[in-house]
Design a protein around this motif. Structure first.
Motif, PDB file in Angstrom:
ATOM      1  N   ILE A  52       7.039 -11.645  -6.168  1.00  0.00           N
ATOM      2  CA  ILE A  52       7.262 -11.820  -4.735  1.00  0.00           C
ATOM      3  C   ILE A  52       8.566 -12.582  -4.504  1.00  0.00           C
ATOM      4  CG2 ILE A  52       6.429 -13.018  -2.665  1.00  0.00           C
ATOM      5  CD1 ILE A  52       3.575 -12.492  -3.752  1.00  0.00           C
ATOM      6  N   GLY A  53       8.703 -13.714  -5.195  1.00  0.00           N
ATOM      7  CA  GLY A  53       9.888 -14.548  -5.015  1.00  0.00           C
ATOM      8  C   GLY A  53      11.167 -13.891  -5.498  1.00  0.00           C
ATOM      9  N   GLU A  54      11.104 -13.226  -6.628  1.00  0.00           N
ATOM     10  CA  GLU A  54      12.309 -12.641  -7.219  1.00  0.00           C
ATOM     11  C   GLU A  54      12.743 -11.342  -6.549  1.00  0.00           C
ATOM     12  OE1 GLU A  54      12.021 -12.411 -11.509  1.00  0.00           O
ATOM     13  OE2 GLU A  54      10.892 -14.294 -11.533  1.00  0.00           O
ATOM     14  N   LEU A  55      11.788 -10.567  -6.060  1.00  0.00           N
ATOM     15  CA  LEU A  55      12.116  -9.263  -5.484  1.00  0.00           C
ATOM     16  C   LEU A  55      12.169  -9.276  -3.968  1.00  0.00           C
ATOM     17  CD1 LEU A  55       9.949  -7.036  -7.841  1.00  0.00           C
ATOM     18  CD2 LEU A  55      12.363  -7.643  -8.073  1.00  0.00           C
ATOM     19  N   GLY A  56      11.665 -10.363  -3.354  1.00  0.00           N
ATOM     20  CA  GLY A  56      11.687 -10.465  -1.901  1.00  0.00           C
ATOM     21  C   GLY A  56      10.764  -9.482  -1.211  1.00  0.00           C
ATOM     22  N   LEU A  57       9.661  -9.157  -1.869  1.00  0.00           N
ATOM     23  CA  LEU A  57       8.688  -8.234  -1.303  1.00  0.00           C
ATOM     24  C   LEU A  57       7.450  -8.996  -0.862  1.00  0.00           C
ATOM     25  CD1 LEU A  57       8.940  -5.468  -4.043  1.00  0.00           C
ATOM     26  CD2 LEU A  57       9.946  -5.399  -1.753  1.00  0.00           C
ATOM     27  N   ALA A  58       6.695  -8.413   0.060  1.00  0.00           N
ATOM     28  CA  ALA A  58       5.461  -9.032   0.527  1.00  0.00           C
ATOM     29  C   ALA A  58       4.412  -9.015  -0.575  1.00  0.00           C
ATOM     30  CB  ALA A  58       4.941  -8.280   1.750  1.00  0.00           C
ATOM     31  N   GLN A  59       3.498  -9.974  -0.527  1.00  0.00           N
ATOM     32  CA  GLN A  59       2.448 -10.075  -1.544  1.00  0.00           C
ATOM     33  C   GLN A  59       1.610  -8.806  -1.594  1.00  0.00           C
ATOM     34  OE1 GLN A  59      -1.163 -10.558  -0.876  1.00  0.00           O
ATOM     35  NE2 GLN A  59      -1.484 -10.382  -3.076  1.00  0.00           N
ATOM     36  N   SER A  60       1.261  -8.269  -0.429  1.00  0.00           N
ATOM     37  CA  SER A  60       0.439  -7.055  -0.398  1.00  0.00           C
ATOM     38  C   SER A  60       1.176  -5.876  -1.025  1.00  0.00           C
ATOM     39  CB  SER A  60       0.016  -6.724   1.028  1.00  0.00           C
ATOM     40  OG  SER A  60       1.154  -6.528   1.852  1.00  0.00           O
ATOM     41  N   THR A  61       2.476  -5.797  -0.807  1.00  0.00           N
ATOM     42  CA  THR A  61       3.288  -4.726  -1.387  1.00  0.00           C
ATOM     43  C   THR A  61       3.316  -4.836  -2.899  1.00  0.00           C
ATOM     44  OG1 THR A  61       4.665  -4.602   0.596  1.00  0.00           O
ATOM     45  CG2 THR A  61       5.611  -3.708  -1.444  1.00  0.00           C
ATOM     46  N   VAL A  62       3.604  -6.034  -3.393  1.00  0.00           N
ATOM     47  CA  VAL A  62       3.666  -6.248  -4.845  1.00  0.00           C
ATOM     48  C   VAL A  62       2.308  -5.965  -5.477  1.00  0.00           C
ATOM     49  CG1 VAL A  62       4.015  -7.968  -6.660  1.00  0.00           C
ATOM     50  CG2 VAL A  62       5.601  -7.854  -4.734  1.00  0.00           C
ATOM     51  N   SER A  63       1.254  -6.489  -4.894  1.00  0.00           N
ATOM     52  CA  SER A  63      -0.084  -6.288  -5.456  1.00  0.00           C
ATOM     53  C   SER A  63      -0.453  -4.808  -5.510  1.00  0.00           C
ATOM     54  CB  SER A  63      -1.126  -7.051  -4.645  1.00  0.00           C
ATOM     55  OG  SER A  63      -0.930  -8.440  -4.793  1.00  0.00           O
ATOM     56  N   ALA A  64      -0.156  -4.075  -4.445  1.00  0.00           N
ATOM     57  CA  ALA A  64      -0.478  -2.645  -4.415  1.00  0.00           C
ATOM     58  C   ALA A  64       0.305  -1.876  -5.467  1.00  0.00           C
ATOM     59  CB  ALA A  64      -0.200  -2.073  -3.027  1.00  0.00           C
ATOM     60  N   HIS A  65       1.578  -2.201  -5.618  1.00  0.00           N
ATOM     61  CA  HIS A  65       2.403  -1.488  -6.594  1.00  0.00           C
ATOM     62  C   HIS A  65       2.050  -1.871  -8.026  1.00  0.00           C
ATOM     63  CE1 HIS A  65       4.727   0.783  -3.786  1.00  0.00           C
ATOM     64  NE2 HIS A  65       5.138  -0.301  -3.153  1.00  0.00           N
ATOM     65  N   VAL A  66       1.720  -3.116  -8.252  1.00  0.00           N
ATOM     66  CA  VAL A  66       1.278  -3.525  -9.590  1.00  0.00           C
ATOM     67  C   VAL A  66      -0.038  -2.811  -9.927  1.00  0.00           C
ATOM     68  CG1 VAL A  66       0.386  -5.460 -10.953  1.00  0.00           C
ATOM     69  CG2 VAL A  66       2.522  -5.712  -9.676  1.00  0.00           C
ATOM     70  N   ALA A  67      -0.924  -2.699  -8.957  1.00  0.00           N
ATOM     71  CA  ALA A  67      -2.188  -1.981  -9.181  1.00  0.00           C
ATOM     72  C   ALA A  67      -1.920  -0.524  -9.539  1.00  0.00           C
ATOM     73  CB  ALA A  67      -3.082  -2.080  -7.953  1.00  0.00           C
ATOM     74  N   CYS A  68      -0.993   0.105  -8.847  1.00  0.00           N
ATOM     75  CA  CYS A  68      -0.627   1.487  -9.145  1.00  0.00           C
ATOM     76  C   CYS A  68      -0.108   1.601 -10.583  1.00  0.00           C
ATOM     77  CB  CYS A  68       0.439   1.967  -8.161  1.00  0.00           C
ATOM     78  SG  CYS A  68       1.121   3.598  -8.548  1.00  0.00           S
ATOM     79  N   LEU A  69       0.785   0.703 -10.949  1.00  0.00           N
ATOM     80  CA  LEU A  69       1.369   0.730 -12.297  1.00  0.00           C
ATOM     81  C   LEU A  69       0.316   0.458 -13.365  1.00  0.00           C
ATOM     82  CD1 LEU A  69       4.698  -1.097 -11.431  1.00  0.00           C
ATOM     83  CD2 LEU A  69       4.435   1.335 -12.037  1.00  0.00           C
ATOM     84  N   ARG A  70      -0.638  -0.408 -13.045  1.00  0.00           N
ATOM     85  CA  ARG A  70      -1.751  -0.657 -13.983  1.00  0.00           C
ATOM     86  C   ARG A  70      -2.609   0.587 -14.123  1.00  0.00           C
ATOM     87  NH1 ARG A  70      -4.967  -6.187 -13.382  1.00  0.00           N
ATOM     88  NH2 ARG A  70      -5.773  -5.379 -15.331  1.00  0.00           N
ATOM     89  N   ASN A  71      -2.934   1.227 -13.015  1.00  0.00           N
ATOM     90  CA  ASN A  71      -3.757   2.431 -13.049  1.00  0.00           C
ATOM     91  C   ASN A  71      -3.090   3.552 -13.836  1.00  0.00           C
ATOM     92  OD1 ASN A  71      -5.757   1.212 -11.524  1.00  0.00           O
ATOM     93  ND2 ASN A  71      -5.001   2.042  -9.592  1.00  0.00           N
ATOM     94  N   CYS A  72      -1.776   3.576 -13.832  1.00  0.00           N
ATOM     95  CA  CYS A  72      -1.023   4.587 -14.575  1.00  0.00           C
ATOM     96  C   CYS A  72      -0.853   4.210 -16.044  1.00  0.00           C
ATOM     97  CB  CYS A  72       0.358   4.787 -13.950  1.00  0.00           C
ATOM     98  SG  CYS A  72       0.298   5.522 -12.310  1.00  0.00           S
ATOM     99  N   GLY A  73      -1.278   3.008 -16.408  1.00  0.00           N
ATOM    100  CA  GLY A  73      -1.155   2.571 -17.792  1.00  0.00           C
ATOM    101  C   GLY A  73       0.230   2.096 -18.180  1.00  0.00           C
ATOM    102  N   LEU A  74       1.073   1.808 -17.189  1.00  0.00           N
ATOM    103  CA  LEU A  74       2.436   1.360 -17.483  1.00  0.00           C
ATOM    104  C   LEU A  74       2.550  -0.156 -17.557  1.00  0.00           C
ATOM    105  CD1 LEU A  74       4.380   3.821 -15.157  1.00  0.00           C
ATOM    106  CD2 LEU A  74       3.890   4.045 -17.613  1.00  0.00           C
ATOM    107  N   VAL A  75       1.600  -0.853 -16.921  1.00  0.00           N
ATOM    108  CA  VAL A  75       1.609  -2.309 -16.852  1.00  0.00           C
ATOM    109  C   VAL A  75       0.223  -2.810 -17.233  1.00  0.00           C
ATOM    110  CG1 VAL A  75       1.754  -4.252 -15.228  1.00  0.00           C
ATOM    111  CG2 VAL A  75       3.432  -2.415 -15.114  1.00  0.00           C
ATOM    112  N   THR A  76       0.191  -3.942 -17.894  1.00  0.00           N
ATOM    113  CA  THR A  76      -1.087  -4.564 -18.238  1.00  0.00           C
ATOM    114  C   THR A  76      -1.075  -6.005 -17.755  1.00  0.00           C
ATOM    115  OG1 THR A  76      -2.663  -4.932 -20.031  1.00  0.00           O
ATOM    116  CG2 THR A  76      -0.355  -5.340 -20.545  1.00  0.00           C
ATOM    117  N   GLY A  77      -2.258  -6.561 -17.533  1.00  0.00           N
ATOM    118  CA  GLY A  77      -2.368  -7.940 -17.084  1.00  0.00           C
ATOM    119  C   GLY A  77      -3.036  -8.805 -18.140  1.00  0.00           C
TER     120      GLY A  77
END
Length: 134
Positions: A52-77
């Protein structure tokens, strides 16, 4: 669906099931916010708060996109206490992004000027929306 010249109506090839995974992969990479998140994660793991801080995006935007990337198997938590640190799952993704950069450099503005894939920032709407109006 109605078949026409080996394609389903709408131009979808009959053997599209072979392409479904590739389409999903490239669709997951087709958003500027998701690409920004992936580029940032290429430098190392980060929390949603960091993104959020580094990209200047809203929390909801970042969370939704991270969820998408996780669902695609590109990102892990990686949970640590109440926080989750996100990272890229596959180093091959960096190779793909580097290849895309090389291709964009080689083609110049050809991709950006393609009438089938106009960007919203340039036109205010997608080419699909324009075709729908016709």
């Amino acid at each position: 669906m109605i078949e026409r010249d080996g394609c389903l109506a709408g131009g979808t090839p009959r053997n599209s099931s072979n392409l479904d995974a590739a389409v999903a992969l490239f669709h997951s990479l087709s958003d500027a916010a998701r690409l920004a998140i992936l580029r940032r994660l290429a430098d190392g793991e980060a929390r949603v708060a960091d993104l959020i801080g580094e990209l200047g995006l809203a929390q909801s935007t970042v969370s939704a996109h991270v969820a998408c990337l996780r669902n695609c198997g590109l990102v892990t938590g990686r949970p640590e206490g109440r926080q989750v640190f996100y990272s890229l799952t596959r180093p091959e993704l960096l190779d793909l992004l580097a290849s895309a950069e090389t291709l964009l450099t080689a083609t110049g503005n050809a991709v950006a000027l393609c009438p089938n894939y106009e960007t919203r920032s340039r036109t205010g709407e997608t080419a699909d929306a324009e075709k729908t109006r016709r």
